[in-house]
Design an enzyme around this catalytic site. Structure first.
Site, PDB file in Angstrom:
ATOM      1  N   SER A 174       0.802  -1.240   0.000  1.00  0.00           N
ATOM      2  CA  SER A 174       0.000   0.000   0.000  1.00  0.00           C
ATOM      3  C   SER A 174       0.827   1.279   0.000  1.00  0.00           C
ATOM      4  O   SER A 174       0.268   2.362  -0.190  1.00  0.00           O
ATOM      5  CB  SER A 174      -0.936   0.019   1.204  1.00  0.00           C
TER       6      SER A 174
ATOM      7  N   LYS B 100       0.474   3.449  -2.925  1.00  0.00           N
ATOM      8  CA  LYS B 100      -0.711   4.316  -3.077  1.00  0.00           C
ATOM      9  C   LYS B 100      -0.359   5.803  -2.952  1.00  0.00           C
ATOM     10  O   LYS B 100      -1.081   6.657  -3.455  1.00  0.00           O
ATOM     11  CB  LYS B 100      -1.776   3.913  -2.057  1.00  0.00           C
TER      12      LYS B 100
ATOM     13  N   TYR C 112      -3.592  -2.407 -10.317  1.00  0.00           N
ATOM     14  CA  TYR C 112      -3.516  -2.236  -8.860  1.00  0.00           C
ATOM     15  C   TYR C 112      -2.652  -3.336  -8.211  1.00  0.00           C
ATOM     16  O   TYR C 112      -1.738  -3.042  -7.434  1.00  0.00           O
ATOM     17  CB  TYR C 112      -4.941  -2.235  -8.281  1.00  0.00           C
TER      18      TYR C 112
ATOM     19  N   TYR D 231      -4.819   3.618   8.136  1.00  0.00           N
ATOM     20  CA  TYR D 231      -6.182   3.078   8.274  1.00  0.00           C
ATOM     21  C   TYR D 231      -6.732   3.368   9.668  1.00  0.00           C
ATOM     22  O   TYR D 231      -6.594   4.490  10.157  1.00  0.00           O
ATOM     23  CB  TYR D 231      -6.202   1.573   7.932  1.00  0.00           C
TER      24      TYR D 231
ATOM     25  N   VAL E  35       1.204  -3.796   3.788  1.00  0.00           N
ATOM     26  CA  VAL E  35       1.179  -5.115   4.452  1.00  0.00           C
ATOM     27  C   VAL E  35       2.442  -5.942   4.223  1.00  0.00           C
ATOM     28  O   VAL E  35       2.590  -7.003   4.815  1.00  0.00           O
ATOM     29  CB  VAL E  35      -0.057  -5.983   4.098  1.00  0.00           C
TER      30      VAL E  35
HETATM   31  O1  DON Z   1      -4.937  -4.812  -1.730  1.00  0.00           O
HETATM   32  C1  DON Z   1      -4.318  -5.317  -0.791  1.00  0.00           C
HETATM   33  O2  DON Z   1      -4.910  -5.896   0.123  1.00  0.00           O
HETATM   34  C2  DON Z   1      -2.815  -5.204  -0.779  1.00  0.00           C
HETATM   35  N1  DON Z   1      -2.292  -5.232  -2.116  1.00  0.00           N
HETATM   36  C3  DON Z   1      -2.379  -3.917  -0.126  1.00  0.00           C
HETATM   37  C4  DON Z   1      -2.917  -3.740   1.285  1.00  0.00           C
HETATM   38  C5  DON Z   1      -1.996  -3.009   2.188  1.00  0.00           C
HETATM   39  O3  DON Z   1      -0.814  -2.912   1.979  1.00  0.00           O
HETATM   40  C6  DON Z   1      -2.603  -2.498   3.441  1.00  0.00           C
HETATM   41  N2  DON Z   1      -1.587  -1.864   4.274  1.00  0.00           N
HETATM   42  N3  DON Z   1      -1.242  -1.936   5.352  1.00  0.00           N
END
Ligand code: DON
Length: 312
Positions: A67, A70, A194, A246, A264
């Site tokens: 993420s 982003k 994405y 978040y 993540v």
């Molecule tokens: O879409 C997802 O779930 C992952 N590609 C990215 C989520 C993420 O990194 C949330 N961050 N802490």
């Protein structure tokens, strides 16, 4: 008279403290390829306003930025369509988990902010319109290579494929937004881009380099090149502060006091405006999906360096 602490010494001390800690959080398993990450890893890289790099631990080992990408897709989308972006995504903290779907129904398919998954998918869709997925993915990757001044940055195809096979919640989010007309392109095109930008692999050093423009009023401090204008840099930092972690964003602001964006994969990019661009990585996560030791390390760093956007 007090002297500023030596940055490299502080970074070395923190990396050593983190290496010894038994509490490491839990690596993400919902993307099977990320479950292979080694929780004993820890890296920290800090670039100060003079361009000096201080690093410790596994600061040169690439990891999945997830993420954190982003921040860069938001920057690209604002560059391409400007404030029209805000017609399809909000700027408010969600108070919900990163992959939550509940608010989308009440709010007619408009995601709360560009950093929750739904919002980031809408931002990716905005960049995609009028282009082919492959071109857009190339643009995102080249943007990161340009910012970090490093053409070796690549996409980890195994991570992208792993998420593409298992990302059912994101498929649901994208289809739900499509039903409200918030997603313009075919859902599998938007999600393909994405998943791949989330799967970009970078080291802490590369990530801290890529974040420099956010600590320096939108300019790359070493070349003077303007990536965004100063107002836009301030605003991206504001969204990182309020939404970057978040439902853990309040706690991160309370403890670290800087704009930050987590992923993540266990990475966090944090910005001390005018002072430093910081990247930390430790794959074990807390219950909100943010790096457990990454946050603790940043708390120690900002405390010892006296960095906070709330300090007078
Ligand atoms: O879409 C997802 O779930 C992952 N590609 C990215 C989520 C993420 O990194 C949330 N961050 N802490």
């Amino acid at each position: 008279m007090t002297y500023a602490p030596d940055l490299q010494q502080v970074v070395t001390e923190i990396a050593e403290e983190m290496r010894k800690r038994p509490d490491r959080g839990d690596v993400a398993t919902y993307i099977p390829e990320l479950a292979r990450a080694d929780p004993s890893k820890f890296g920290l890289a800090v670039i100060d306003a003079q361009g000096r790099v201080a690093s410790g631990g596994d600061a040169d080992e690439p990891f999945s930025i997830q993420s954190i990408s982003k921040v860069f897709t938001l920057t690209l989308a604002l560059g391409r369509i400007g404030d029209r972006l805000w017609r399809r995504v909000g700027r408010e903290p969600s108070g919900s988990t990163f992959n939550s779907i509940v608010q989308l129904e009440y709010e007619k398919g408009i995601p709360r902010n560009p950093f929750i998954n739904a919002g980031a998918i809408a931002v990716t869709d905005a960049i995609l319109s009028g282009h082919k997925p492959r071109e857009v993915l190339g643009d995102i990757l080249r943007f990161l290579q340009f910012l970090a001044d490093d053409n070796s940055i690549t996409i980890d195809e195994a991570v992208a494929a792993s998420e593409q096979r298992t990302g059912f919640r994101n498929v649901a989010l994208a289809n739900y937004m499509k039903a409200f007309g918030v997603i313009e392109n075919p859902v599998d095109y938007t999600l393909g881009v994405y998943f791949h930008h989330c799967a970009i692999a970078m080291s802490c050093r590369q990530l801290a380099l890529a974040g420099r423009f956010l600590m320096h009023q939108g300019r790359n401090p070493s070349t003077g090149f303007a990536v965004v204008n100063p107002e836009r840099a301030r605003r991206i930092n504001a969204i990182m502060l309020t939404c970057g972690h978040y439902d853990g964003s309040g706690e991160f602001a309370y403890r670290v006091g800087l704009p930050g964006k987590s992923g993540v994969g266990g990475g966090i990019l944090a910005i001390a405006p005018g002072k430093a661009s910081i990247a930390v990585w430790s794959p074990g996560l807390d219950p909100s999906g943010n790096s457990h030791l990454g946050r603790i390390a940043l708390e120690k760093l900002t405390h010892r360096m006296g960095w906070s956007v709330f300090a007078g």
